[in-house]
Design a protein around this motif. Structure first.
Motif, PDB file in Angstrom:
ATOM      1  N   ARG A 125      37.533 128.135  93.368  1.00 30.81           N
ATOM      2  CA  ARG A 125      39.014 129.169  93.763  1.00 30.81           C
ATOM      3  C   ARG A 125      38.462 129.802  93.376  1.00 30.81           C
ATOM      4  O   ARG A 125      39.339 130.884  94.752  1.00 30.81           O
ATOM      5  CB  ARG A 125      39.627 128.803  92.082  1.00 30.81           C
ATOM      6  CG  ARG A 125      41.302 128.907  93.099  1.00 30.81           C
ATOM      7  CD  ARG A 125      42.143 128.540  92.295  1.00 30.81           C
ATOM      8  NE  ARG A 125      40.956 128.270  90.497  1.00 30.81           N
ATOM      9  CZ  ARG A 125      42.231 128.403  89.090  1.00 30.81           C
ATOM     10  NH1 ARG A 125      43.439 127.055  89.059  1.00 30.81           N
ATOM     11  NH2 ARG A 125      41.956 128.119  88.091  1.00 30.81           N
ATOM     12  N   ARG A 184      31.707 124.797 104.270  1.00 34.58           N
ATOM     13  CA  ARG A 184      33.142 125.643 103.882  1.00 34.58           C
ATOM     14  C   ARG A 184      33.245 125.222 102.621  1.00 34.58           C
ATOM     15  O   ARG A 184      32.905 124.437 101.712  1.00 34.58           O
ATOM     16  CB  ARG A 184      33.687 123.434 104.367  1.00 34.58           C
ATOM     17  CG  ARG A 184      35.031 123.621 104.530  1.00 34.58           C
ATOM     18  CD  ARG A 184      35.888 122.595 105.782  1.00 34.58           C
ATOM     19  NE  ARG A 184      37.197 122.546 105.591  1.00 34.58           N
ATOM     20  CZ  ARG A 184      38.049 122.271 105.402  1.00 34.58           C
ATOM     21  NH1 ARG A 184      38.277 121.730 103.891  1.00 34.58           N
ATOM     22  NH2 ARG A 184      39.388 122.999 105.417  1.00 34.58           N
ATOM     23  N   PRO A 218      36.788 124.738 100.339  1.00 40.71           N
ATOM     24  CA  PRO A 218      38.155 124.235 100.707  1.00 40.71           C
ATOM     25  C   PRO A 218      38.455 124.632  99.650  1.00 40.71           C
ATOM     26  O   PRO A 218      39.972 124.687 100.231  1.00 40.71           O
ATOM     27  CB  PRO A 218      38.062 122.813 100.289  1.00 40.71           C
ATOM     28  CG  PRO A 218      36.826 122.948  99.711  1.00 40.71           C
ATOM     29  CD  PRO A 218      35.818 124.200  99.874  1.00 40.71           C
ATOM     30  N   LEU A 219      38.811 124.943  98.398  1.00 48.83           N
ATOM     31  CA  LEU A 219      39.156 125.474  97.552  1.00 48.83           C
ATOM     32  C   LEU A 219      39.035 127.321  97.503  1.00 48.83           C
ATOM     33  O   LEU A 219      40.402 127.539  96.574  1.00 48.83           O
ATOM     34  CB  LEU A 219      39.672 125.160  95.954  1.00 48.83           C
ATOM     35  CG  LEU A 219      39.231 123.155  96.357  1.00 48.83           C
ATOM     36  CD1 LEU A 219      39.530 122.739  95.208  1.00 48.83           C
ATOM     37  CD2 LEU A 219      40.822 123.025  96.903  1.00 48.83           C
ATOM     38  N   THR A 260      40.116 130.908  96.568  1.00 48.50           N
ATOM     39  CA  THR A 260      41.104 131.581  97.830  1.00 48.50           C
ATOM     40  C   THR A 260      40.785 132.898  97.409  1.00 48.50           C
ATOM     41  O   THR A 260      41.822 133.807  97.861  1.00 48.50           O
ATOM     42  CB  THR A 260      42.534 131.559  96.595  1.00 48.50           C
ATOM     43  OG1 THR A 260      41.874 131.405  95.253  1.00 48.50           O
ATOM     44  CG2 THR A 260      42.784 129.553  96.876  1.00 48.50           C
ATOM     45  N   LYS A 261      40.104 132.892  97.080  1.00 48.90           N
ATOM     46  CA  LYS A 261      39.492 135.113  95.534  1.00 48.90           C
ATOM     47  C   LYS A 261      38.347 134.891  95.448  1.00 48.90           C
ATOM     48  O   LYS A 261      37.303 134.494  95.651  1.00 48.90           O
ATOM     49  CB  LYS A 261      40.187 135.218  94.877  1.00 48.90           C
ATOM     50  CG  LYS A 261      40.445 137.076  93.994  1.00 48.90           C
ATOM     51  CD  LYS A 261      40.976 136.969  92.641  1.00 48.90           C
ATOM     52  CE  LYS A 261      40.320 138.810  92.170  1.00 48.90           C
ATOM     53  NZ  LYS A 261      41.137 139.114  91.101  1.00 48.90           N
ATOM     54  N   PRO A 292      39.572 128.009 104.149  1.00 48.02           N
ATOM     55  CA  PRO A 292      41.075 127.416 104.418  1.00 48.02           C
ATOM     56  C   PRO A 292      41.886 128.335 103.844  1.00 48.02           C
ATOM     57  O   PRO A 292      42.978 128.955 104.701  1.00 48.02           O
ATOM     58  CB  PRO A 292      40.977 126.162 104.921  1.00 48.02           C
ATOM     59  CG  PRO A 292      40.031 126.015 104.428  1.00 48.02           C
ATOM     60  CD  PRO A 292      38.492 126.296 104.140  1.00 48.02           C
ATOM     61  N   ARG A 293      41.507 128.666 102.296  1.00 41.79           N
ATOM     62  CA  ARG A 293      42.238 129.313 101.403  1.00 41.79           C
ATOM     63  C   ARG A 293      42.138 130.696 101.122  1.00 41.79           C
ATOM     64  O   ARG A 293      42.817 130.979 100.472  1.00 41.79           O
ATOM     65  CB  ARG A 293      42.339 128.120 100.973  1.00 41.79           C
ATOM     66  CG  ARG A 293      43.039 127.242 100.717  1.00 41.79           C
ATOM     67  CD  ARG A 293      43.091 125.685  99.604  1.00 41.79           C
ATOM     68  NE  ARG A 293      43.769 125.374  99.977  1.00 41.79           N
ATOM     69  CZ  ARG A 293      43.936 123.652  98.999  1.00 41.79           C
ATOM     70  NH1 ARG A 293      44.401 124.048  97.433  1.00 41.79           N
ATOM     71  NH2 ARG A 293      44.869 122.090  98.987  1.00 41.79           N
ATOM     72  N   ARG A 308      42.438 134.285 100.510  1.00 42.77           N
ATOM     73  CA  ARG A 308      44.156 134.758 100.837  1.00 42.77           C
ATOM     74  C   ARG A 308      43.517 136.572 100.524  1.00 42.77           C
ATOM     75  O   ARG A 308      43.746 137.354 101.048  1.00 42.77           O
ATOM     76  CB  ARG A 308      45.407 134.581 100.552  1.00 42.77           C
ATOM     77  CG  ARG A 308      45.890 132.649 100.958  1.00 42.77           C
ATOM     78  CD  ARG A 308      45.761 133.071 102.164  1.00 42.77           C
ATOM     79  NE  ARG A 308      46.642 132.154 103.241  1.00 42.77           N
ATOM     80  CZ  ARG A 308      45.429 131.150 102.980  1.00 42.77           C
ATOM     81  NH1 ARG A 308      44.183 131.074 103.825  1.00 42.77           N
ATOM     82  NH2 ARG A 308      45.977 130.225 104.372  1.00 42.77           N
ATOM     83  N   GLN A 326      43.528 135.870 107.725  1.00 44.86           N
ATOM     84  CA  GLN A 326      44.036 134.668 107.449  1.00 44.86           C
ATOM     85  C   GLN A 326      43.992 135.535 105.601  1.00 44.86           C
ATOM     86  O   GLN A 326      44.783 135.376 104.333  1.00 44.86           O
ATOM     87  CB  GLN A 326      43.372 133.510 106.919  1.00 44.86           C
ATOM     88  CG  GLN A 326      42.472 133.754 106.447  1.00 44.86           C
ATOM     89  CD  GLN A 326      41.195 132.613 105.719  1.00 44.86           C
ATOM     90  OE1 GLN A 326      41.474 131.477 107.251  1.00 44.86           O
ATOM     91  NE2 GLN A 326      40.610 132.012 105.157  1.00 44.86           N
TER      92      GLN A 326
END
Length: 289
Positions: free
Chosen positions: A160, A180, A182-183, A185-186, A208-209, A211, A229
């Protein structure tokens, strides 16, 4: 030498003292059993909490758990300390995945097989919980990062937040941490490549997540990310043209933190360029010529 009658009298005294001591020992043994029984009857509140409450308390205790020796002295409270208190706490720790899901990894030349075993155990105990991982830089030309990334590659779908540092230039192991994510975020990347040698990072294009990205020493020309994104971007030690080139691909940024340290001549080529970031609400900018 004492007379026979005196010796017999002394022996009688000794036997009487021994009988008295034995009687005292029997009394102490009876009292000891009673005290132990009373202690066994005491109910400690901390041991009567439901396991889910205890595990929640443990999750607030655990702080910055790490493997290896960090280069700076930072407080660390890991689940191993809790698991060593008693069997009940050990069972709770081993059955609470979130306690093992955050880990700072500090490889050095003192690492042995047990360190890799502990790393695998921590990741396995995290089960399917999202992982927050930090891998510090190692000595130049060390193979430890490759070994660590090889282990982490089996847990890519769970990562994550991921921070990694590189002291030596090489292409980031896309074949290990690839595909990939998938989780994720940072992402935080800290690079101190020698002689301005490129360190190619291409392993996080399919996230994809993702940010939030923080870059330090990682030239924007050397890293490929899904810029469009991103909502939070921090970077330092970069040229103005490179920054603007990336910012033109980040229309969804809400937070931008830029620290530049290049010659003033960099501004000459960008004086006629304009940039629009419609969602930006926080801007931190520093420039030290």
């Amino acid at each position: 030498m004492a007379s026979p009658s005196a010796l017999r009298a002394r022996l009688t005294e000794i036997n009487e003292e021994m009988d008295a001591l034995k009687a005292r020992l029997r009394l102490l043994a009876i009292e000891r059993r009673k005290v132990i029984g009373d202690l066994d009857c005491i109910v400690y509140p901390v041991l009567t909490l439901p396991p889910e409450i205890t595990s929640e308390i443990f999750s607030h205790y655990v702080l910055d758990p790490h493997l290896g020796r960090p280069r700076t002295s930072t407080p660390s409270r890991g689940p191993f300390a809790l698991a060593g208190v008693c069997q009940s706490w050990r069972d709770i720790c081993f059955s609470t995945p979130c306690l093992w899901a955050s880990l700072r990894i500090h490889p050095d030349q003192a690492w042995v097989a047990d360190d890799f075993f502990h790393l695998k155990c921590c990741l396995q105990r995290a089960e399917n919980h999202p992982l927050d991982l930090h891998v510090s830089a190692c000595e130049p030309r060390s193979t430890l990062p490759m070994q660590i990334y090889s282990i982490l590659s089996h847990y890519v779908p769970q990562i994550r937040a991921f921070t990694f540092s590189l002291d030596t230039p090489f292409s980031f192991p896309n074949e290990e941490i690839g595909g990939r994510v998938p989780l994720l975020t940072k992402l935080t990347v800290n690079i101190t490549a020698k002689n301005n040698t490129p360190v190619m990072v291409t392993a996080f294009r399919d996230a994809p997540r993702l940010r939030e990205v923080c870059l330090s020493g990682a030239s924007l020309r050397w890293i490929s990310l899904p810029w469009i994104q991103l909502t939070h971007l921090e970077y330092s030690d970069e040229t103005v043209p490179s920054c603007l080139q990336v910012l033109e691909e980040t229309p969804n940024l809400e937070v931008l933190d830029v620290s530049l340290a290049r010659s003033h001549s960099d501004w000459v080529v960008v004086t006629a360029r304009y940039l629009t970031l419609p969602r930006l609400h926080t801007l931190r900018f520093s420039y030290d010529p």
